[in-house]
Design an enzyme around this catalytic site. Structure first.
Site, PDB file in Angstrom:
ATOM      1  N   GLU A 182      36.110  10.465  50.861  1.00 23.72           N
ATOM      2  CA  GLU A 182      35.812  10.636  49.433  1.00 23.72           C
ATOM      3  C   GLU A 182      34.556   9.880  49.018  1.00 23.72           C
ATOM      4  OE1 GLU A 182      38.618  12.837  50.147  1.00 23.72           O
ATOM      5  OE2 GLU A 182      39.180  10.775  50.559  1.00 23.72           O
ATOM      6  N   ASN A 266      39.352  16.128  55.395  1.00 26.60           N
ATOM      7  CA  ASN A 266      38.665  17.105  54.561  1.00 26.60           C
ATOM      8  C   ASN A 266      37.144  16.938  54.617  1.00 26.60           C
ATOM      9  OD1 ASN A 266      39.674  14.673  52.862  1.00 26.60           O
ATOM     10  ND2 ASN A 266      37.897  15.394  51.740  1.00 26.60           N
ATOM     11  N   ASP A 308      41.026  20.233  49.401  1.00 30.37           N
ATOM     12  CA  ASP A 308      41.298  18.891  49.911  1.00 30.37           C
ATOM     13  C   ASP A 308      42.561  18.867  50.769  1.00 30.37           C
ATOM     14  OD1 ASP A 308      40.972  16.108  50.335  1.00 30.37           O
ATOM     15  OD2 ASP A 308      42.403  15.679  48.736  1.00 30.37           O
TER      16      ASP A 308
END
Length: 580
Positions: A182, A266, A308
């Site tokens: 992220e 992801n 995600d």
């Protein structure tokens, strides 16, 4: 008698120790990570008599994942940040502390921990305990004294890098991953020498084949996985340099095939419009030679992930009877909602079926290996795609399943959460959030947010299920006593019948359980079950951070389905040990 080289001794040691039912010397009990114990003193008939034998406070408040190790007569237990390690003496009443290792980490490191400051466990080999700290330092500790032997740095928290995954030792190498998808981190796996800490190899999840360690020995049965430098050509421009695919899950190993298995996360950013293409090798299961790191095969579960659906969940190794023959398989319950049974020598998908509420795809085409997508459930920038199942948390997160060779069933903690998802433009800045999505999560069909299920991986069928109010966020333990243990975010440790799912016993701990039960034989000759309680993690972070259901500080805007977790559990980490 000829002296074996140290790596061979260490490898033989772990191969022997994993067969000792009384000890728990690998994060998943054994290299197959089936989390199955042949101990059978605790049975479906007498488990109702389990009592708390002793407890140990971990001295921290945030989420606690993983499980202790038991090597000989010592239990090694870890904490989330600041990643303290304690050695407990099982020969003495109440298991007092033998030694404690307390790292000195920068207090700012938790700011770049995406989804709580959890840690998933320790590794052991050759008289050493291996710890991977949140600040990306990997440490070898003398198992007898707690003295630091060596320490190496794997990444830069200033770039958003952290480590939360448990290491795995194979031969003379300790395998570790990296977190930070992220934050635009390009994922990798690293092998370090267990004696010196020296880096032996590093394999990236995206980039040219020389970085991903794909060479002449690589093969795949699927056309979409064939070709040179797919880790570059399936990305737009230089997006692969911040492409995610981090490796914060679990690692397994087949000594016979000599292959290491793990999965990647992801792609970055969450906004799929910014990264057209398959985005290889995010969302991928890799099989690698542990000595060189070279990939034997890879299988990408969700090309061009738009939801995600992080792919890091465990890969359990088992030999299953399928169509009249025994197949050496890898079983993977992905966050995308499909349970995969894969030939672990070749990467061929044998079974791929939904194990929960899934509507983003109708099926997986076994000829191509590709999911058959539902167009209206796709996501993009500027469009709010509604009622997608599962949510970004997945039908199952990293909390590991267990497999019982006795029943032939896999025991799987699952989530029943759906979402609305809209991509938004985002620019990369080192050490800052690189997400690019607005996500709203809510309970799925039926209203229960979790279910603990038994699964037949030979056919892709659910055999039974136990509905849970909150997401099923604790790992599973299967035993030869016909008992399966798992924990809930409300704080219940439950024991159920392995064949029927009947509830046999439960105990309310002081905080939610997102960790994994384990079992061992103590010096007194009795079987015990242990679990760490301490709410947190992706779903439990709402409680760990005191976030309410409508609290705007929910960060990603995705915690609506879990914002009331604090009504069911409060913070606080404790080790509980149960015996008859």
């Amino acid at each position: 008698m000829l002296a074996l080289p140290f790596w061979a001794q260490a490898n033989d040691e772990l191969l022997m120790l994993q067969e000792d039912a009384g000890q728990w010397t690998l994060p998943g009990k054994n290299y197959s990570a089936n989390r199955y114990s042949t101990l059978n003193q605790i049975t479906s008939r007498n488990v109702k008599n389990l009592k708390a034998s002793w407890t140990f406070s971990l001295g921290v408040l945030r989420g606690q994942e993983g499980a202790p190790l038991v090597v000989g007569t010592t239990m090694y237990v870890h904490t989330g940040f600041p990643n303290n390690v304690y050695a407990l003496d099982l020969t003495r009443d109440g298991a007092p502390i033998k030694w404690a290792y307390k790292p000195n980490q920068d207090a700012n490191v938790p700011a770049v921990a995406c989804c709580d400051t959890v840690y998933r466990g320790l590794a052991y080999a050759g008289g050493k305990i291996f710890l991977a700290q949140l600040d990306t330092n990997v440490v070898a500790i003398d198992a007898a004294t707690g003295k630091e032997i060596w320490k190496v740095t794997q990444g830069d928290p200033g770039q958003g890098m952290t480590i939360t995954a448990a290491p795995l030792v194979i031969k003379d190498k300790v395998i570790t991953g990296i977190s930070g998808g992220e934050f635009g981190v390009r994922g990798f796996v690293t092998a370090n020498d267990i004696n010196t800490g020296e880096q032996v190899w590093r394999a990236y999840s995206a980039g040219p084949d020389t970085d991903v360690l794909i060479g002449d020995g690589f093969s795949s049965p699927y056309a979409s996985h064939q070709g040179a430098d797919l880790g570059v050509s399936t990305w737009k421009g230089d997006e692969w340099t911040r492409g995610g695919g981090t490796t914060w899950g679990w690692y397994t190993y087949d000594p016979e095939l000599d292959l290491l298995y793990y999965s990647t996360g992801n792609p970055g950013a969450w906004n799929p419009t910014q990264r057209p293409g398959d985005n290889k090798w995010s969302m991928t299961i890799f099989a690698r030679n542990p000595d060189t790191g070279m990939a034997r095969w890879a299988y990408q579960m969700t090309p061009h992930d738009e939801w995600d659906y992080d792919g890091v969940n465990e890969n359990i190794l088992a030999d299953l009877s399928m169509n009249g023959e025994t197949r050496k398989v890898l079983v993977h319950f992905d966050r995308n909602g499909f349970g995969y049974t894969i030939d672990r020598a070749t990467g061929e998908v044998l079974v791929a079926e939904k194990f929960g509420a899934v509507n983003w795809a109708t099926s997986v085409d076994l000829e191509t290996g590709l999911p058959v997508r539902v167009a209206e459930k796709g996501t993009q920038a500027g469009r709010n795609s509604k009622d997608i199942c599962p949510a970004a948390i997945g039908t199952k997160d990293q909390q590991p399943a267990a497999f019982s060779p006795k029943t032939g069933l896999f025991y799987v903690p699952t989530n029943n959460i759906c979402m609305d998802y809209e991509g938004v433009p985002v620019k990369y800045q080192a050490g800052q959030w690189y997400v690019g999505a607005i996500v709203r999560m809510y309970p799925g069909p039926g209203g229960n947010r979790g279910e603990f299920i038994a699964w037949d991986a030979t056919t892709g069928e659910k055999k039974w299920g136990i509905k849970e109010n909150l997401a099923a966020y604790g790992g599973a333990l299967a035993t030869a006593g016909n008992v399966v243990f798992y924990g809930t975010m409300e704080g219940w440790l439950k024991a159920v019948n392995a064949k029927t799912g009947e509830l046999l016993w439960r105990f309310k701990t002081g905080s939610g359980i997102i960790a994994n039960p384990m079992t061992f034989l103590a010096p007194d000759g009795k079987q015990y079950v242990a679990v760490i309680s301490g709410v947190g993690g992706w779903a439990g972070i709402a409680a760990a951070l005191d976030i309410g259901p409508e609290d705007p500080t929910a960060g990603l805007g995705a915690l609506g389905a879990f914002g009331d977790a604090g009504m069911h559990s409060t913070k606080g980490a404790m080790l509980y040990v149960f015996g008859l």
